[in-house]
Design an enzyme around this catalytic site. Structure first.
Site, PDB file in Angstrom:
ATOM      1  N   ASP A   1       5.313  -2.635  -4.478  1.00 38.91           N
ATOM      2  CA  ASP A   1       5.463  -2.668  -5.928  1.00 38.91           C
ATOM      3  C   ASP A   1       6.424  -1.573  -6.396  1.00 38.91           C
ATOM      4  OD1 ASP A   1       3.337  -0.843  -5.062  1.00 38.91           O
ATOM      5  OD2 ASP A   1       3.088  -0.415  -7.180  1.00 38.91           O
TER       6      ASP A   1
ATOM      7  N   HIS B   1       5.647  -7.944   2.482  1.00 37.18           N
ATOM      8  CA  HIS B   1       5.282  -7.957   1.062  1.00 37.18           C
ATOM      9  C   HIS B   1       5.972  -6.764   0.421  1.00 37.18           C
ATOM     10  CE1 HIS B   1       2.618  -9.013  -2.340  1.00 37.18           C
ATOM     11  NE2 HIS B   1       2.585  -7.708  -2.570  1.00 37.18           N
TER      12      HIS B   1
ATOM     13  N   ASP C   1       3.180 -13.110   9.034  1.00 33.43           N
ATOM     14  CA  ASP C   1       4.465 -12.611   8.536  1.00 33.43           C
ATOM     15  C   ASP C   1       4.884 -13.450   7.337  1.00 33.43           C
ATOM     16  OD1 ASP C   1       6.893 -11.396   8.145  1.00 33.43           O
ATOM     17  OD2 ASP C   1       7.894 -12.388   9.841  1.00 33.43           O
TER      18      ASP C   1
ATOM     19  N   GLU D   1       2.169  -5.923   3.889  1.00 27.90           N
ATOM     20  CA  GLU D   1       2.789  -5.050   2.902  1.00 27.90           C
ATOM     21  C   GLU D   1       3.329  -3.804   3.594  1.00 27.90           C
ATOM     22  OE1 GLU D   1       2.084  -3.362  -1.632  1.00 27.90           O
ATOM     23  OE2 GLU D   1       0.341  -3.926  -0.439  1.00 27.90           O
TER      24      GLU D   1
END
Length: 586
Positions: A174, A510, A556, A565
């Site tokens: 993020d 991710h 994956d 992630e």
């Protein structure tokens, strides 16, 4: 690299993993000449079938073969010691129609270790990335207009106050910035830096600051430390828990993000982590005044102010569910005990100042046993600091108070006990490594917290033994290298879990930038979380996880935040672990 392409590749990978046949699991990056060379064969007994050819064409006879059975899947595997392959070059291995190359190299981990550290440059926030090659991007999240959330409001900084809080690293997949995790990441890397300073002094990562008089490693840490200053309330010394949007952004590039950004509630854990890192930074940057004039004194003052706030607010824990108007749903980094943070911060401040109050607090909060460092349990970072303080300068150590030497000895005893327990059973394990033999070894971020950090603990144990015996000791180093092999391909699913390296590595982590930047390959040098039997994201998967077995529960896929992630604390563990080993290899 879009979702459609990722889905197609994922389906192909799932079919490949489901096929029956022979598999050779091995370190896909390379072994140093002195390192043991072990592979694992699955699907056939290699006795009489294994062929190993040296670079000069000689046939190599394996030293030993043993059978091992997975405690979860029941799969039968054969652990093959290839013997003393010390000549540099490529050794060709074949069995049952499968082939692989065993690469013996000088400094096999150098490129990966450098990439792991350089990753922090690529995830810098608030500046354009113009030395990233194909990964260059314009500035995103300048964070010069950040709002004080009502949970962080005070009389002198009421809700809605605009502050400037630039720089720092994006935390994970993020775009938010979290003090707890940033401080832990720096602290973990500082620990390795103190043990291998000469190595880090010479490590070049091609960043904008590379031409100054400070090591690139410390320059990179400084980029995040500059952000830290803006997270401390200048009026009371408390530290905001994080800088965040109310909700996670979509898989878009940083410059396309439009949500407002806030600093939210001050917390005792963030404040203590800040105090620990700032105290250590004040020490470590002292001789780099030419590039960072005044920083050390500024950092020392900030650390002491933060510690005072924490002492006055020992139960100010972060409770995300209480945040309203707006509510916040991003990473919480919640932690309802600050004993370990008090221990680490008091330790770092004692090393900086020598003041009795900090020693008294460290004694009060010392841990009862060693555990590998995580953002939620930083006691071992304090333990590492006590060992560093008392073991590397014998003459200075004799002048320390008895309480200090006793505390350090207790931390060291705990470390040895942990390491001795960790290496039990390696000789009967499926992948010939300390990591990966218990179901509890797998879960969120396991490859960092339980594989890399365990390896780092083993390296510490060797370093401490060497200091005690006044000779080079490698009792635990062999086991640490076995964890490297596991990480780089000698594991149940045959992945090298670091992007950009090996024959089979993650292509769809991710990670928002890697998904949105139209570059097929993700940033190199990223460590993914790893097999996670919790599968907290399975409802979001385009195809099911290929397995429920603990060591095979990995996929994956971009959607897999539970197993695929990336995060700065995980990469910090990779940097600390691999750079230390690369240093020893010199």
């Amino acid at each position: 690299m879009g979702i459609r392409i990722g889905f197609t590749a994922l389906c192909a990978a799932a079919c490949l993993q489901a096929k029956c046949g022979v598999e050779i699991r091995h370190n896909q990056v390379g072994y140093s000449p002195s390192q043991e060379k072990v592979i694992v064969v699955e699907g056939v007994n290699p006795a009489g079938k294994l062929r190993v050819t040296a670079p000069d064409g000689r046939k190599i006879k394996p030293a030993s073969v043993r059978k091992a059975v997975s405690p979860w899947s029941g799969k039968v595997r054969y652990v093959v010691d290839l013997g003393n392959l010390s000549t540099v070059g490529s050794y060709q291995v074949s069995v049952g129609g499968q082939h692989c190359a065993i690469e013996v190299k000088e400094h096999p981990l150098q490129d990966m270790a450098t990439s792991a550290l350089r990753l922090f440059y690529l995830i810098r926030s608030g500046v354009p990335i113009d030395q990233g090659g194909v990964y260059n991007r314009p500035v995103g999240h300048p964070d010069t207009h950040v709002l004080v959330h009502n949970s962080a409001a005070s009389e002198l900084r009421p809700a809605g106050t605009v502050i400037s809080s630039p720089y720092g690293w994006y935390d994970a997949g993020d775009y938010n910035k979290y003090v707890v995790n940033s401080a832990f990441s720096i602290g973990l890397m500082f620990a390795a830096f103190e043990q291998q300073t000469n190595y880090f002094d010479k490590l070049l990562t091609a960043i904008p600051e590379s031409r100054n008089q400070t090591p690139d490693f410390l320059d990179e840490m400084m980029f995040n430390l500059k952000w830290f200053f803006s997270m401390q309330d200048p009026y009371d010394g408390g530290v905001y828990h994080k800088l965040t949007t109310p909700n996670f952004e979509g898989f878009i590039m940083p410059k396309e993000c439009k949500q407002p950004r806030y600093v939210v509630a001050k917390s005792v854990t963030a404040t203590l982590d800040f105090a620990a890192v700032m105290a250590d930074a004040a020490r470590l940057f002292e001789k780099y005044q030419a590039d960072y004039p005044g920083f050390s004194s500024q950092a020392a003052a900030a650390a002491e102010r933060a510690y005072l706030w924490a002492k006055a607010n020992p139960t100010a824990f972060y409770r995300q569910e209480q945040l309203k108007d707006p509510a916040v749903s991003t990473g919480a980094y919640g932690d309802m005990s600050a004993r370990d943070e008090f221990f680490w911060a008091a330790t770092a401040l004692w090393r900086l100042t020598g003041r009795q109050q900090y020693l008294d607090d460290a004694l009060q909060y010392q841990p009862k046993q060693f555990s590998t460092p995580t953002w939620g349990n930083v006691a071992s970072l304090g333990a590492f600091e006590w060992m560093a303080e008392t073991h590397f300068n014998e003459q200075a150590a004799t002048k320390l108070p008895e309480t200090v030497r006793s505390l350090s000895a207790s931390m060291l005893k705990q470390l040895y006990a942990y390491c001795d327990e960790a290496v039990k059973g390696v000789e009967t394990s499926c992948f010939n490594s300390p990591y990966g033999n218990k179901k509890s070894d797998f879960g969120w971020g396991c490859l960092a917290e339980f594989c890399c950090c365990q390896g780092m603990a083993l390296l510490y144990a060797d370093k401490m033994l060497s200091c005690e015996r006044k000779e080079n000791v490698t009792k635990y180093r062999r086991y640490a290298l076995q964890n490297v092999d596991y990480l780089l391909g000698r594991n149940a699913i045959g992945y090298c879990f670091v992007t950009g390296f090996g024959e089979k590595s993650p292509m769809h982590p991710h990670h928002r930038i890697s998904e949105a930047d139209n570059v097929e390959a993700p940033f190199p040098g990223m460590l993914v979380g790893g097999p996670n039997p919790g599968q907290q994201d399975k409802r979001d998967m385009p195809v099911p996880y290929p397995s429920d077995y603990p060591d095979e529960s990995y996929i994956d896929a971009m959607q897999s935040y539970a197993s695929n992630e990336i995060a700065i604390n995980w990469n910090a563990s990779l940097v600390a672990f691999l750079c230390w080993i690369d240093a020893l290899d010199r």
